[in-house]
Scaffold this active site. Structure first.
Site, PDB file in Angstrom:
ATOM      1  N   CYS A  45      15.482 -47.941 -25.660  1.00  0.00           N
ATOM      2  CA  CYS A  45      15.501 -47.139 -24.443  1.00  0.00           C
ATOM      3  C   CYS A  45      16.535 -46.022 -24.528  1.00  0.00           C
ATOM      4  O   CYS A  45      16.464 -45.035 -23.792  1.00  0.00           O
ATOM      5  CB  CYS A  45      15.787 -48.021 -23.234  1.00  0.00           C
ATOM      6  SG  CYS A  45      17.357 -48.903 -23.325  1.00  0.00           S
ATOM      7  N   GLY A 184      12.460 -62.768  -0.562  1.00  0.00           N
ATOM      8  CA  GLY A 184      12.116 -61.371  -0.398  1.00  0.00           C
ATOM      9  C   GLY A 184      11.608 -60.763  -1.693  1.00  0.00           C
ATOM     10  O   GLY A 184      11.483 -61.435  -2.717  1.00  0.00           O
TER      11      GLY A 184
END
Length: 414
Positions: A45, A184
């Site tokens: 990356c 969540g």
């Protein structure tokens, strides 16, 4: 070495350059097809770089740039401003630093060493690792190991997820027998949950008022779905809670935690409240066996880790420079070996010729004559150099140095 890194090119360009697994194999094949004898392509990356061993580095750097540009669908001229090229010991130093995690976006990251080794494996599979590149990579691995063992460059967490993992281990020790609960859906919660999973968390569950919203999250994390209306039971079975619901009111109250702790016989719960606004009511933080950490707490731990790594960086770079110097000496010594072998062969041939021509000589006579013959060529060469006005003093100094001849050396006189 030529390529683009986080220091020279934006992420969008690096993503265009970065090959996937199949394209990496194809890139190595293309390097071989372009006549690059020794090369490996490193794609992470942070960077897409090709490291090559070449007798004509400028020529091969142009070829490699063309291959990288073609892969990204660009002209070489358009890509060139976003790349950097290094040669000789500068390139070696860069490779050593990459392997040690000193050139990464996250200073000291350990994963890059495995990425370098994977790139080398691809290159070997393509027949692109010769003796020079092999010596370079092995020296880079040794340097990286020294940096890891002799400095604190990788000891402290520098990301929020790594900080969460460290705190979880401080509270619970080995995570293999611990259960986690993600409440969540959100990138931060998923990132931390993934880090805990990779850090050895035994089991993870995901809960949300709308199970459909977190079904994909649970699948990506390999987690179970827990019904939100059974949150008390889920909390009672959880050692680590990551809450990212952020509904504007606290869902994790003092009463909720007190019920969970009674069911757990007061075994502690590590709570990461990453929600905005918070999911944990302030009064719950005063419970003795509930350890609540918020985003700013994690950021503080991560910044301490970053500061520690920055402090260790100078020692790590010193090791890299020592390793590069050692690599340079080894390379120079290897380059000198053929001349020493040739000289040994010359002396041995002269010895055998003398024995054939003078078989009756005793040891004293034979060695005296051998010395005369061996000195004839250098003596004649020195006289010719003097007659031609060449620097005889430097040649004499080199002879004294090579053969350990004592005495004053004329080239050292003021």
């Amino acid at each position: 070495m030529i390529g683009a890194t986080h220091r020279t090119a934006p992420l969008a360009l690096r993503e265009r350059l970065a090959p996937d697994e199949d394209a990496t194999v194809a890139l190595h094949a293309a390097l071989a097809g372009a006549g690059i004898g020794q090369a490996l392509a490193l794609a992470t990356c942070d960077r897409v770089e090709v490291i090559a061993a070449s007798p004509e580095p400028e020529r091969d750097a142009e070829r490699i740039l063309g291959l990288l540009a073609g892969h990204a669908g660009l002209d070489a001229a358009a890509l060139a401003p976003f790349t950097r090229s290094l040669v000789d010991l500068d390139a070696a130093r860069h490779v050593f630093a990459i392997a040690a995690g000193l050139e990464s976006l996250v200073l000291g990251e350990p994963e890059v060493l495995g990425q370098v080794k994977a790139a080398e494996a691809h290159a070997r599979g393509a027949g692109l690792v010769g003796p020079e590149l092999d010596r370079l990579t092995q020296a880079a691995y040794r340097a990286a190991k020294r940096v890891r063992t002799e400095t604190a460059i990788g000891e402290r967490p520098v990301s929020l997820a790594a900080a969460a993992l460290e705190i979880a281990r401080r509270i619970h020790g080995d995570l293999a027998t611990r259960f986690g609960l993600l409440i969540g859906a959100g990138d931060a919660g998923e990132l931390v949950a993934r880090a805990l999973g990779e850090g050895g968390l035994g089991r993870l569950a995901v809960s949300h008022p709308s199970e459909a919203r977190v079904a994909a999250v649970a699948q990506r994390l390999g987690a179970n779905l827990e019904p939100f209306d059974r949150l008390d039971e889920a909390l009672a079975g959880s050692d680590i809670v990551i809450s990212v619901l952020g509904r504007g009111r606290a869902i994790l109250t003092r009463a909720v935690f007190e019920r969970a702790l009674r069911a757990r016989r007061r075994r502690p719960i590590f709570v990461l409240d990453l929600a905005v606004p918070p999911d944990v009511e302030p009064d719950a933080e005063r419970i003795e066996d509930i350890f609540v950490f918020r985003l700013d707490d994690l950021e503080r731990v991560a910044e301490q880790g970053r500061a520690g790594r920055r402090g260790a960086a100078s020692a790590a770079w010193a090791i890299i420079d020592e390793s590069v110097q050692a690599f340079s000496r080894e390379t120079a010594e290897r380059e000198a070996v053929p001349a020493v072998v040739a000289l040994r062969g010359l002396f041995e041939a002269e010895r055998e010729r003398l024995l054939d021509e003078q078989p009756a000589l005793d040891a004293a006579g034979a060695t005296r004559l051998l010395v005369q013959r061996l000195l004839h060529a250098p003596s004649t060469a020195l006289r010719r150099m003097a007659g031609a006005g060449e620097d005889v003093a430097a040649a004499e100094a080199m002879l004294r140095r090579l053969f350990g001849v004592p005495g004053a050396q004329r080239d050292e006189e003021p």
